[in-house]
Design a protein around this motif. Structure first.
Motif, PDB file in Angstrom:
ATOM      1  N   ARG A 106       0.886  -0.994   0.046  1.00 19.91           N
ATOM      2  CA  ARG A 106      -0.008   0.077   0.201  1.00 19.91           C
ATOM      3  C   ARG A 106       0.849   1.375   0.047  1.00 19.91           C
ATOM      4  O   ARG A 106       1.800   1.329   0.920  1.00 19.91           O
ATOM      5  CB  ARG A 106      -0.790   0.065   1.259  1.00 19.91           C
ATOM      6  N   GLY A 107       0.555   2.277  -0.873  1.00 17.48           N
ATOM      7  CA  GLY A 107       1.293   3.391  -0.848  1.00 17.48           C
ATOM      8  C   GLY A 107       1.003   4.140   0.389  1.00 17.48           C
ATOM      9  O   GLY A 107       0.071   4.293   1.132  1.00 17.48           O
ATOM     10  N   ASP A 108       2.194   4.955   0.547  1.00 15.26           N
ATOM     11  CA  ASP A 108       2.034   6.039   1.869  1.00 15.26           C
ATOM     12  C   ASP A 108       0.919   6.858   1.742  1.00 15.26           C
ATOM     13  O   ASP A 108       0.791   7.459   0.685  1.00 15.26           O
ATOM     14  CB  ASP A 108       3.457   6.563   2.193  1.00 15.26           C
ATOM     15  N   ARG A 109       0.143   7.085   2.809  1.00 15.15           N
ATOM     16  CA  ARG A 109      -0.816   8.176   2.921  1.00 15.15           C
ATOM     17  C   ARG A 109      -0.323   9.125   3.951  1.00 15.15           C
ATOM     18  O   ARG A 109      -0.048   8.829   4.768  1.00 15.15           O
ATOM     19  CB  ARG A 109      -2.262   7.722   3.241  1.00 15.15           C
ATOM     20  N   PRO A 110      -0.804  10.497   3.959  1.00 13.17           N
ATOM     21  CA  PRO A 110      -0.096  11.561   4.611  1.00 13.17           C
ATOM     22  C   PRO A 110      -0.524  11.225   6.084  1.00 13.17           C
ATOM     23  O   PRO A 110       0.031  11.802   6.994  1.00 13.17           O
ATOM     24  CB  PRO A 110      -0.828  12.660   4.189  1.00 13.17           C
ATOM     25  N   TYR A 111      -1.684  10.642   6.340  1.00 12.82           N
ATOM     26  CA  TYR A 111      -2.195  10.546   7.667  1.00 12.82           C
ATOM     27  C   TYR A 111      -2.494   9.072   8.185  1.00 12.82           C
ATOM     28  O   TYR A 111      -3.268   8.641   9.166  1.00 12.82           O
ATOM     29  CB  TYR A 111      -3.704  11.270   7.909  1.00 12.82           C
TER      30      TYR A 111
END
Length: 232
Positions: free
Chosen positions: A173-178
């Motif tokens: 899964r790609g990094d998400r800001p929160y």
């Protein structure tokens, strides 16, 4: 450049034949068409699905064509005759993706029912239903040696499956800001802001009996305020 016409509705899937001279197209007109690339001629029309065809794939030897449809079925077609040789039932929602294993013995299908099914092409039996995705499975790909299968979903994850055991080895899964921020109990957020934060990785797990008015830690408050200002 050649323009090929024949379908009467939107085209949803394209696949080249392994030998490269033919192209298969799946359409919302419920059909699959086989095209000669050099001449642009439609060599064959495969009819039988009751609704839109979302996915098509050739077997490694080029003798079979698989199609996944909005009618919740997978069909296997004889490329030479255009005859449907098998219908695979089991999914409970539209079939969005199909992929043959490199040895041509197994077919994988991904569906809106959030599962990946593995089919024995000799018997038509479902070998396994791989579960774990939380939304529709839209893409499938085998590793060239056939040991692993990757599935991509609307849940924004890729899962890597061990074909021998049928187990999920890894979730990508790609990094998400929160990512991982706990907004349980945070006050002052609108429902739209709360939903947007969750899409961006925030989590909310409100235990039974805990009030929504519990104040978050200071760092979370600062981050959320910054986000709300940016999003307003």
């Amino acid at each position: 450049v050649r323009r090929i016409e024949g379908h009467t509705n939107r085209i949803r899937s394209l696949r080249f034949h392994p030998e490269g001279a033919w192209l298969a197209s799946g359409s919302e007109d419920h059909t699959i068409r086989l095209w000669d690339i050099a001449s642009g001629e439609c060599l064959r029309e495969f009819s039988g699905h009751a609704y839109a065809v979302w996915a098509v794939a050739f077997s490694p030897d080029g003798l079979l064509l698989a199609s996944g449809s909005d009618d919740w079925t997978v069909r296997l077609w004889d490329v030479r005759t255009g005859r449907c040789v098998r219908i695979l039932h089991g999914h409970g929602e539209p079939v969005w993706a199909v992929s043959f294993s490199p040895d041509g013995q197994t077919l994988a299908s991904g569906s809106g029912d959030r599962t990946v099914r593995l089919w024995d092409l000799r018997t038509g039996q479902c070998l396994r239903a791989l579960q774990g995705h939380t939304h529709s499975v839209r893409a499938l790909a085998f590793r060239p040696d056939g040991r692993f299968l990757a599935s991509g979903s609307n849940d924004e994850t890729i899962r890597l499956w061990d074909m021998e055991r049928g187990t999920c080895l890894k979730i990508l899964r790609g990094d998400r800001p929160y990512e991982g921020m706990n907004i349980t109990g945070v006050t002052g957020l609108t429902e739209a802001q709360r939903a947007s934060l969750k899409v961006l990785g925030a989590i909310e797990n409100l235990p039974s009996g805990v009030s929504n008015r519990i104040r978050p830690s200071a760092p979370s408050t600062i981050l959320i305020k910054k986000w709300c200002k940016k999003g307003s």
